[in-house]
Design a protein around this motif. Structure first.
Motif, short mmCIF file in Angstrom:
data_model
loop_
_atom_site.label_atom_id
_atom_site.label_comp_id
_atom_site.label_asym_id
_atom_site.label_seq_id
_atom_site.Cartn_x
_atom_site.Cartn_y
_atom_site.Cartn_z
N PHE A 159 -3.61 -7.09 -18.64
CA PHE A 159 -3.54 -7.69 -17.31
C PHE A 159 -4.59 -7.10 -16.38
O PHE A 159 -4.26 -6.59 -15.30
CB PHE A 159 -2.13 -7.48 -16.72
CG PHE A 159 -1.01 -7.98 -17.57
CD1 PHE A 159 -0.58 -9.29 -17.49
CD2 PHE A 159 -0.38 -7.13 -18.48
CE1 PHE A 159 0.47 -9.76 -18.28
CE2 PHE A 159 0.67 -7.59 -19.27
CZ PHE A 159 1.09 -8.91 -19.18
N PRO A 160 -5.87 -7.14 -16.77
CA PRO A 160 -6.91 -6.49 -15.96
C PRO A 160 -7.01 -7.02 -14.54
O PRO A 160 -7.47 -6.31 -13.64
CB PRO A 160 -8.20 -6.75 -16.76
CG PRO A 160 -7.88 -7.92 -17.64
CD PRO A 160 -6.44 -7.80 -17.98
N SER A 161 -6.55 -8.25 -14.31
CA SER A 161 -6.61 -8.82 -12.96
C SER A 161 -5.69 -8.10 -11.98
O SER A 161 -5.83 -8.24 -10.76
CB SER A 161 -6.25 -10.31 -12.99
OG SER A 161 -4.91 -10.49 -13.41
N LEU A 162 -4.73 -7.32 -12.52
CA LEU A 162 -3.78 -6.60 -11.66
C LEU A 162 -4.21 -5.17 -11.37
O LEU A 162 -3.48 -4.42 -10.72
CB LEU A 162 -2.39 -6.60 -12.31
CG LEU A 162 -1.75 -7.97 -12.55
CD1 LEU A 162 -0.37 -7.80 -13.17
CD2 LEU A 162 -1.66 -8.77 -11.26
N LEU A 215 4.87 -8.19 -15.29
CA LEU A 215 3.43 -8.29 -15.08
C LEU A 215 2.95 -9.73 -15.24
O LEU A 215 2.05 -10.18 -14.51
CB LEU A 215 2.70 -7.37 -16.07
CG LEU A 215 2.88 -5.86 -15.81
CD1 LEU A 215 2.31 -5.05 -16.97
CD2 LEU A 215 2.22 -5.45 -14.50
N ASP A 216 3.53 -10.46 -16.19
CA ASP A 216 3.21 -11.88 -16.35
C ASP A 216 3.53 -12.65 -15.07
O ASP A 216 2.73 -13.48 -14.60
CB ASP A 216 4.02 -12.49 -17.51
CG ASP A 216 3.27 -12.44 -18.83
OD1 ASP A 216 2.03 -12.56 -18.82
OD2 ASP A 216 3.93 -12.26 -19.88
N GLN A 217 4.69 -12.37 -14.50
CA GLN A 217 5.11 -13.07 -13.29
C GLN A 217 4.21 -12.72 -12.10
O GLN A 217 3.88 -13.59 -11.29
CB GLN A 217 6.56 -12.75 -12.96
CG GLN A 217 7.56 -13.44 -13.86
CD GLN A 217 8.98 -13.21 -13.39
OE1 GLN A 217 9.62 -12.23 -13.76
NE2 GLN A 217 9.49 -14.11 -12.57
N ILE A 218 3.84 -11.44 -11.98
CA ILE A 218 2.95 -11.05 -10.89
C ILE A 218 1.60 -11.74 -11.03
O ILE A 218 1.05 -12.29 -10.06
CB ILE A 218 2.74 -9.52 -10.87
CG1 ILE A 218 4.06 -8.79 -10.64
CG2 ILE A 218 1.75 -9.12 -9.77
CD1 ILE A 218 3.96 -7.28 -10.79
N GLU A 219 1.07 -11.75 -12.26
CA GLU A 219 -0.24 -12.35 -12.50
C GLU A 219 -0.22 -13.84 -12.21
O GLU A 219 -1.20 -14.40 -11.69
CB GLU A 219 -0.66 -12.10 -13.95
CG GLU A 219 -2.12 -12.45 -14.23
CD GLU A 219 -2.56 -11.99 -15.60
OE1 GLU A 219 -3.54 -11.25 -15.68
OE2 GLU A 219 -1.92 -12.37 -16.60
N ASN A 220 0.90 -14.50 -12.52
CA ASN A 220 1.01 -15.94 -12.30
C ASN A 220 1.49 -16.30 -10.91
O ASN A 220 1.60 -17.49 -10.57
CB ASN A 220 1.96 -16.56 -13.34
CG ASN A 220 1.44 -16.43 -14.75
OD1 ASN A 220 0.24 -16.44 -14.97
ND2 ASN A 220 2.35 -16.29 -15.72
N GLY A 221 1.81 -15.30 -10.10
CA GLY A 221 2.28 -15.56 -8.74
C GLY A 221 3.69 -16.08 -8.67
O GLY A 221 4.09 -16.71 -7.68
#
Length: 421
Positions: free
Chosen positions: A151-154, A278-284
């Motif tokens: 999740f490098p975007s986070l 982390l998936d949920q954070i990345e996807n908003g």
């Protein structure tokens, strides 16, 4: 090129190639080759899931030994808060701290004390203008490496605060020099008593451009019996503890979050759960929150594979122990600033595991090839090919690390078809 020095290793002599670890690895770092597991070091995050789930004890944590501290003149122990939850009927932390002095340490500095200071400065950090929210805790090295790889975007959301272990190590060294000016820096050795192999990896590799202040990491399970023999109710013990409920609570999931004194937080534990978060954070797709606490081990640090006690039992013991403690023994001026010594500048740089090639066009071609091959596979994710699922197997084929003939079911179906004809 520096290779990451891991603390989770495989003993091939014990491995039967049963695929249990294959199914539990969160980064698909394991393959079965020639009858036993093989760990891809670039993907491994030292979470210990393979250690926790291997029925043959073929995976093991690698860490230091107490004898490694003999080279130092002055020895300092850093007990993780999890250590206190390993002992039955413990009503005073000082019995553990005194026991550490009795087994050969010259000083003890509680990581729970440093945790209370980190909590206080985190409250200041969350008030800082311009930080990206939700802020993700930097305390769990597994979570940080997972973010870098998957999740490098986070990365921008990560709290730029050193973990309590590092803060404790620095403060312990400063105290030793102050109290013993005759010592040189190289005379002082700092030993972290850890429930987690990822902490050993953190110390060995450093953190980006930051070099760890800890010299040796030992396992709670290794030191447990030595402490038991010295923790007698008949001993006269000194009042050594300098932490309270806040610091001790860091051992369990939610302990760090509640210490920010704000309701806009989320605490997740267990590697599968933190991946979902982390998936949920990345996807908003997550509510508006200020702080996210992630612990890779079930129950928090009490669930580390280098701990001795069942994590739920340890957590219950810590809850009982907290009744005898003040809320905190470490306070800061809330109008103050965060000292530079508590912060880090750079995050480690790793190649994201979902990057197929350095060239975008090549990556797209490889992705198309993977999808095409995957469509020809049975899609049951049986693991018989040595990969955790059909998609991973298709990727291995495209990267020339496997052959399509490795799919046993596809091969058998082909045989049946030829026999029928």
């Amino acid at each position: 090129m520096h290779l990451y020095d891991h603390s989770v290793l495989l003993d091939p002599s014990k491995c039967t190639g049963c695929t249990t670890c294959l199914k539990h690895c969160p980064t698909e770092a394991i393959r079965i080759k020639e009858g036993h597991a093989v760990i891809n070091e670039k993907r491994c995050i030292d979470c210990g899931e393979c250690i926790r789930n291997c029925p043959h004890q073929a995976k093991k944590a690698v860490y230091g030994k107490l004898d490694d501290m003999k080279r130092f003149k002055y020895k300092i122990a850093l007990p993780a808060p999890t250590l206190y939850g390993q002992f039955d009927n413990l009503d005073d932390v000082d019995f553990v701290l005194d026991g550490l002095l009795r087994i050969g340490f010259d000083d003890v500095y509680e990581v729970s004390k440093a945790a209370e200071l980190v909590s206080a400065y985190t409250r200041l950090y969350l008030k800082t203008d311009g930080i990206k929210k939700p802020v993700i805790s930097s305390a769990c090295p597994v979570a940080i490496r997972l973010i870098s790889l998957r999740f490098p975007s986070l990365s921008e959301n990560i709290l730029h605060m050193l973990p309590p272990m590092e803060v404790a190590a620095r403060l312990a060294r400063e105290r030793a020099i102050k109290n013993h000016p005759e010592l040189n820096a190289e005379d002082i050795g700092v030993c972290f008593i850890s429930p987690c192999p990822a902490k050993a990896s953190y110390v060995k590799n450093g953190f980006a451009d930051y070099k760890s202040q800890v010299d040796v990491v030992v396992s709670i399970s290794d030191i447990y019996f030595m402490l038991i023999s010295e923790m007698s109710q008949d001993n006269e013990i000194k009042s050594l503890s300098e932490s309270g409920i806040i610091g001790i609570s860091w051992a369990s999931s939610g302990g760090e979050s509640t210490a920010i004194f704000n309701e806009d937080y989320l605490a997740a534990d267990g590697i599968d759960n933190i991946i979902r978060v982390l998936d949920q954070i990345e996807n908003g797709n997550i509510p508006s929150l200020k702080f996210i606490e992630l612990n890779a081990c079930p129950g928090g640090c009490v669930g580390g594979v280098m701990a001795m006690e069942n994590p739920f039992v340890a957590k219950a013991r810590l809850q009982s122990l907290r009744r005898y403690l003040p809320v905190s023994q470490n306070f800061i001026d809330e109008d103050n600033y965060i000292p530079e010594d508590y912060l880090f500048d750079k995050l480690p740089e790793y190649q994201p595991i979902n990057r197929l090639a350095d060239n975008m066009a090549q990556s797209m071609r490889m992705m198309a090839d993977i999808q095409q091959i995957k469509s020809t596979l049975p899609g049951i994710d049986c693991g018989a090919c040595g990969a955790p699922n059909c998609r991973a197997f298709a990727e291995d084929i495209v990267k020339n690390k496997a052959s399509i003939n490795g799919c046993v079911i596809r091969k058998e179906a082909g045989k049946e078809k030829s026999n029928d004809s």
